[in-house]
Design a protein around this motif. Structure first.
Motif, PDB file in Angstrom:
ATOM      1  N   TYR A 106      19.262  95.345 -35.086  1.00 45.39           N
ATOM      2  CA  TYR A 106      18.675  96.683 -35.123  1.00 45.39           C
ATOM      3  C   TYR A 106      17.385  96.616 -35.930  1.00 45.39           C
ATOM      4  O   TYR A 106      17.200  95.716 -36.748  1.00 45.39           O
ATOM      5  CB  TYR A 106      19.641  97.711 -35.713  1.00 45.39           C
ATOM      6  N   ARG A 107      16.483  97.562 -35.682  1.00 47.58           N
ATOM      7  CA  ARG A 107      15.177  97.534 -36.344  1.00 47.58           C
ATOM      8  C   ARG A 107      15.319  97.694 -37.860  1.00 47.58           C
ATOM      9  O   ARG A 107      16.156  98.457 -38.343  1.00 47.58           O
ATOM     10  CB  ARG A 107      14.277  98.632 -35.768  1.00 47.58           C
ATOM     11  N   LEU A 108      14.456  97.000 -38.591  1.00 48.29           N
ATOM     12  CA  LEU A 108      14.550  96.904 -40.042  1.00 48.29           C
ATOM     13  C   LEU A 108      13.253  97.338 -40.715  1.00 48.29           C
ATOM     14  O   LEU A 108      12.191  97.411 -40.088  1.00 48.29           O
ATOM     15  CB  LEU A 108      14.851  95.444 -40.435  1.00 48.29           C
ATOM     16  N   GLY A 109      13.349  97.597 -42.020  1.00 53.86           N
ATOM     17  CA  GLY A 109      12.164  97.843 -42.828  1.00 53.86           C
ATOM     18  C   GLY A 109      11.346  99.012 -42.316  1.00 53.86           C
ATOM     19  O   GLY A 109      11.866 100.018 -41.831  1.00 53.86           O
ATOM     20  N   ASN A 110      10.030  98.883 -42.425  1.00 59.93           N
ATOM     21  CA  ASN A 110       9.148  99.965 -41.966  1.00 59.93           C
ATOM     22  C   ASN A 110       9.276 100.222 -40.470  1.00 59.93           C
ATOM     23  O   ASN A 110       9.103 101.355 -40.015  1.00 59.93           O
ATOM     24  CB  ASN A 110       7.691  99.625 -42.309  1.00 59.93           C
ATOM     25  N   LEU A 111       9.572  99.187 -39.700  1.00 58.53           N
ATOM     26  CA  LEU A 111       9.722  99.371 -38.259  1.00 58.53           C
ATOM     27  C   LEU A 111      11.020 100.094 -37.912  1.00 58.53           C
ATOM     28  O   LEU A 111      11.142 100.670 -36.832  1.00 58.53           O
ATOM     29  CB  LEU A 111       9.680  98.014 -37.554  1.00 58.53           C
ATOM     30  N   GLY A 112      11.980 100.085 -38.828  1.00 61.30           N
ATOM     31  CA  GLY A 112      13.264 100.706 -38.550  1.00 61.30           C
ATOM     32  C   GLY A 112      13.542 101.986 -39.303  1.00 61.30           C
ATOM     33  O   GLY A 112      14.421 102.765 -38.898  1.00 61.30           O
ATOM     34  N   PHE A 113      12.792 102.243 -40.402  1.00 64.73           N
ATOM     35  CA  PHE A 113      13.147 103.374 -41.256  1.00 64.73           C
ATOM     36  C   PHE A 113      11.922 104.059 -41.875  1.00 64.73           C
ATOM     37  O   PHE A 113      11.977 104.526 -43.004  1.00 64.73           O
ATOM     38  CB  PHE A 113      14.119 102.922 -42.357  1.00 64.73           C
ATOM     39  N   MET A 114      10.821 104.131 -41.138  1.00 69.79           N
ATOM     40  CA  MET A 114       9.646 104.841 -41.645  1.00 69.79           C
ATOM     41  C   MET A 114       9.628 106.269 -41.120  1.00 69.79           C
ATOM     42  O   MET A 114       9.596 106.498 -39.906  1.00 69.79           O
ATOM     43  CB  MET A 114       8.348 104.133 -41.250  1.00 69.79           C
ATOM     44  N   ALA A 115       9.629 107.203 -42.031  1.00 68.94           N
ATOM     45  CA  ALA A 115       9.454 108.608 -41.661  1.00 68.94           C
ATOM     46  C   ALA A 115       7.991 108.982 -41.864  1.00 68.94           C
ATOM     47  O   ALA A 115       7.368 108.565 -42.842  1.00 68.94           O
ATOM     48  CB  ALA A 115      10.349 109.489 -42.521  1.00 68.94           C
ATOM     49  N   HIS A 116       7.438 109.745 -40.948  1.00 68.49           N
ATOM     50  CA  HIS A 116       6.034 110.160 -41.035  1.00 68.49           C
ATOM     51  C   HIS A 116       5.879 111.430 -40.214  1.00 68.49           C
ATOM     52  O   HIS A 116       6.489 111.557 -39.136  1.00 68.49           O
ATOM     53  CB  HIS A 116       5.113 109.052 -40.510  1.00 68.49           C
ATOM     54  N   GLY A 125      14.149 111.779 -38.771  1.00 69.89           N
ATOM     55  CA  GLY A 125      14.084 111.329 -40.158  1.00 69.89           C
ATOM     56  C   GLY A 125      13.616 109.898 -40.318  1.00 69.89           C
ATOM     57  O   GLY A 125      13.728 109.332 -41.403  1.00 69.89           O
ATOM     58  N   GLY A 126      13.072 109.317 -39.268  1.00 69.57           N
ATOM     59  CA  GLY A 126      12.633 107.928 -39.354  1.00 69.57           C
ATOM     60  C   GLY A 126      13.760 106.923 -39.244  1.00 69.57           C
ATOM     61  O   GLY A 126      13.549 105.731 -39.503  1.00 69.57           O
ATOM     62  N   ASN A 127      14.932 107.358 -38.805  1.00 70.61           N
ATOM     63  CA  ASN A 127      16.102 106.479 -38.776  1.00 70.61           C
ATOM     64  C   ASN A 127      16.220 105.722 -37.457  1.00 70.61           C
ATOM     65  O   ASN A 127      17.240 105.774 -36.761  1.00 70.61           O
ATOM     66  CB  ASN A 127      17.365 107.309 -39.026  1.00 70.61           C
ATOM     67  N   PHE A 128      15.184 104.973 -37.125  1.00 69.21           N
ATOM     68  CA  PHE A 128      15.175 104.233 -35.862  1.00 69.21           C
ATOM     69  C   PHE A 128      16.276 103.181 -35.833  1.00 69.21           C
ATOM     70  O   PHE A 128      16.890 102.932 -34.795  1.00 69.21           O
ATOM     71  CB  PHE A 128      13.810 103.591 -35.641  1.00 69.21           C
ATOM     72  N   GLY A 129      16.540 102.546 -36.977  1.00 69.67           N
ATOM     73  CA  GLY A 129      17.588 101.536 -37.035  1.00 69.67           C
ATOM     74  C   GLY A 129      18.960 102.117 -36.746  1.00 69.67           C
ATOM     75  O   GLY A 129      19.776 101.498 -36.047  1.00 69.67           O
ATOM     76  N   LEU A 130      19.243 103.314 -37.277  1.00 76.01           N
ATOM     77  CA  LEU A 130      20.517 103.964 -36.979  1.00 76.01           C
ATOM     78  C   LEU A 130      20.589 104.361 -35.507  1.00 76.01           C
ATOM     79  O   LEU A 130      21.651 104.276 -34.878  1.00 76.01           O
ATOM     80  CB  LEU A 130      20.708 105.199 -37.855  1.00 76.01           C
ATOM     81  N   MET A 131      19.449 104.810 -34.946  1.00 76.89           N
ATOM     82  CA  MET A 131      19.424 105.140 -33.516  1.00 76.89           C
ATOM     83  C   MET A 131      19.714 103.909 -32.675  1.00 76.89           C
ATOM     84  O   MET A 131      20.430 103.975 -31.664  1.00 76.89           O
ATOM     85  CB  MET A 131      18.075 105.751 -33.146  1.00 76.89           C
ATOM     86  N   ASP A 132      19.171 102.756 -33.086  1.00 77.93           N
ATOM     87  CA  ASP A 132      19.462 101.503 -32.379  1.00 77.93           C
ATOM     88  C   ASP A 132      20.956 101.223 -32.401  1.00 77.93           C
ATOM     89  O   ASP A 132      21.555 100.875 -31.367  1.00 77.93           O
ATOM     90  CB  ASP A 132      18.716 100.335 -33.035  1.00 77.93           C
TER      91      ASP A 132
END
Length: 555
Positions: free
Chosen positions: A172-182, A189-196
């Motif tokens: 699953y995506r990590l770091g800024n690529l996985g959890f950056m909110a903007h 909420g920037g929770n791309f890793g959780l969505m993955d």
């Protein structure tokens, strides 16, 4: 960014072609005058599985059918970088897999400090017995502070599969690529890793039957950031409404349950974007998506964390707020636990980068305690100097008192007392809840060899993983006790974990393993040679000074 592995390729033989060939063969044979001249139908290929995206050809390995590098989502590149996870594309041809894993998600190597991985990384791996039908499914979510790790070669589920379960591991995506909110990103909420992770669980629900798994009996389990992810899905309304899993195992994942709200996460994301030259809100999303991956990796810290978005059904409340208000999935069976010396790993990692804490002295110890509590001070004014003095007093007689005291603060405050609180919350809701306390001080090492540090690491963070997900040879190689001890405890833990996945109860059907009581009985299972045994919750709470943390020194 380059990767050591090409994306799995295609072969031209499709399942539909096999079906057509078989039908044609049947038609031709029916015109013959004798049964001996009939062509027989080809046997079904046990390594061929049909999924919602197309057919997949796996391999036979160690007595299992293995499918490594299955794309469970669209590659998060281009416009899909920093965007919600999308389903994988359809394929017309069979996807031929091999022993190789899909690329890990971008991260900084702990060994070299250099970028590694590839953005096209949303792969999962399926391990299943030769003969499998409607077997329980266990989905492993790896840890790594949400900035490193993958579901690949470190984890060997062979011993789990031998107990008749299907195991899935994933990236699953990590770091800024996985959890950056903007503010410029559509992000939950920037929770791309959780969505993955939830997309991987959707894929499992849709497809695991083709691999012999039961989509109505799925257990998610994970350690550290993986365990934190499990807790996030337990409190996620989206996961509950879609019935993405049915049981959960939380291994050292109860830390940091007060995730920050989206507005705070977006403030941090804006700071990162500005530092990277993406300071115009109107164009920030395009700018961030055009940046080279190494720039995004260099701008992230040593850990990332999901954030709370009250406007989303992914994670509308923090883990702690959801548990305190009863707004979580109570229709689950839970196994949850922590290790006796969680914090020693983090002190050891710091020592690898320089001198030991004993060499640096008490002033450095106090400075690190202050830094440890700094993120919490805005909400709770901890008296870090008094806490530093108290814990140093608790461990003054140890051979390495500074390292031991700081490690214990990490363990007690961050992991143990939260784990106990969460177990009690689940039990109070009438959920089947089983709490463990891992105490094998000879545990096989994972990230740091004990030989490289100046103090005893004990039953440290991640020390329980090898007992369930490492091969026997590697466990023995890294174990400082006897082969008999490691083999016995590992065998029992595999039985506990797989029995829980099958029945929602870790107690084995043959009754050979020591009984594991419910947390509601104020009993925990101690995982330690020569045999696991139950202990009272009071013993655990006293050892980890949870009474102290229920009323800590404040400024």
């Amino acid at each position: 960014m380059t990767t050591n592995r090409a994306r799995p390729g295609f072969i031209l033989t499709s399942l539909s072609a096999l079906v057509v060939a078989a039908s044609l063969s049947g038609c031709l044979s029916s015109s013959g005058s004798s049964s001996s001249s009939r062509a027989t139908e080809p046997e079904a290929n046990p390594l061929l599985a049909s999924t919602s995206e197309g057919d997949i050809q796996g391999i036979a390995l160690n007595g299992m059918r293995v499918f490594r590098g299955i794309p469970y989502a669209a590659a998060p590149v281009g416009e899909l970088r920093l965007a919600p996870t999308q389903a994988a594309a359809q394929r017309d041809a069979v996807l031929e897999l091999s022993e190789e894993f899909g690329a890990m998600c971008p991260q900084t190597s702990l060994m070299t400090g250099q970028p590694q991985g590839d953005e096209d990384c949303l792969f999962l791996n399926v391990y299943t017995p030769d003969q499998a039908e409607d077997l329980p499914v266990m989905v492993w979510i790896h840890g790594g502070a949400f900035v490193f790790g993958d579901g690949g070669g470190e984890y060997d589920p062979t011993r789990l599969v031998q107990q008749d379960v299907v195991v899935v591991t994933l990236n699953y995506r990590l770091g800024n690529l996985g959890f950056m909110a903007h503010p410029s990103l559509e992000s939950d909420g920037g929770n791309f890793g959780l969505m993955d992770q939830q997309q991987a669980l959707r894929w499992v629900k849709q497809n695991i039957q083709a691999f012999g798994g039961d989509p109505d009996n799925v257990t998610i389990f994970g350690e550290s950031a993986g365990g934190h992810s499990v807790m996030s899905h337990v409190v996620s309304p989206r996961a509950q409404s879609e019935e993405l899993f049915h049981k959960a195992i939380v291994q050292s994942g109860s830390y940091a349950p007060f995730q920050v709200p989206k507005v705070a996460a977006q403030f941090g994301g804006v700071q990162i974007a500005n530092a990277l030259g993406c300071d115009d809100l109107a164009t920030a999303a395009d700018c961030l998506r055009a940046l080279p991956v190494p720039a995004l990796l260099a701008a992230q810290g040593s850990q990332s964390m999901p954030s709370v978005d009250p406007d989303s059904d992914l994670l509308p409340l923090s883990i702690m707020a959801a548990l305190q208000t009863g707004q979580f999935n109570t229709n689950l069976d839970m196994m949850i636990g922590s290790n006796q010396n969680e914090g020693t790993l983090f002190i050891a990692l710091d020592e690898l980068g320089g001198a030991s804490l004993e060499t640096l002295g008490e002033a450095e110890y106090r400075s690190r305690v202050t830094s440890f509590f700094a993120p919490y001070q805005a909400s709770v004014p901890y008296d870090d100097d008094q806490i530093a003095s108290d814990y140093l007093g608790f461990y003054a007689s140890e051979s390495a008192p500074l390292s031991t005291a700081l490690s214990a603060i990490w363990t007690d405050f961050m992991f143990a007392c939260n784990s106990s609180l969460h177990a009690g919350t689940f039990a109070a809701q009438g959920m089947n809840t089983f709490k463990y306390w891992f105490r094998d001080e000879n545990a096989p090492w994972t990230l740091v060899s004990p030989a490289l540090v100046s103090f005893d690491m004990g039953a440290t963070h991640a020390g329980e993983i090898p007992y369930v997900l490492y091969p026997q040879e590697l466990m023995r190689e890294r174990y400082t006790g006897t082969d008999e001890e490691i083999d016995n405890l590992a065998g029992l833990m595999v039985d506990y974990w797989t029995s829980f996945a099958k029945f929602g109860d870790p107690n084995t059907s043959d009754g050979v393993a020591p009984a594991w009581p419910q947390a509601a009985d104020n009993q925990y299972l101690v995982l330690d040679p020569p045999q696991p045994a139950s202990t009272s919750a009071l013993t655990f709470l006293g050892y980890h000074r949870c009474g102290y943390w229920a009323n800590p020194p404040l400024r």
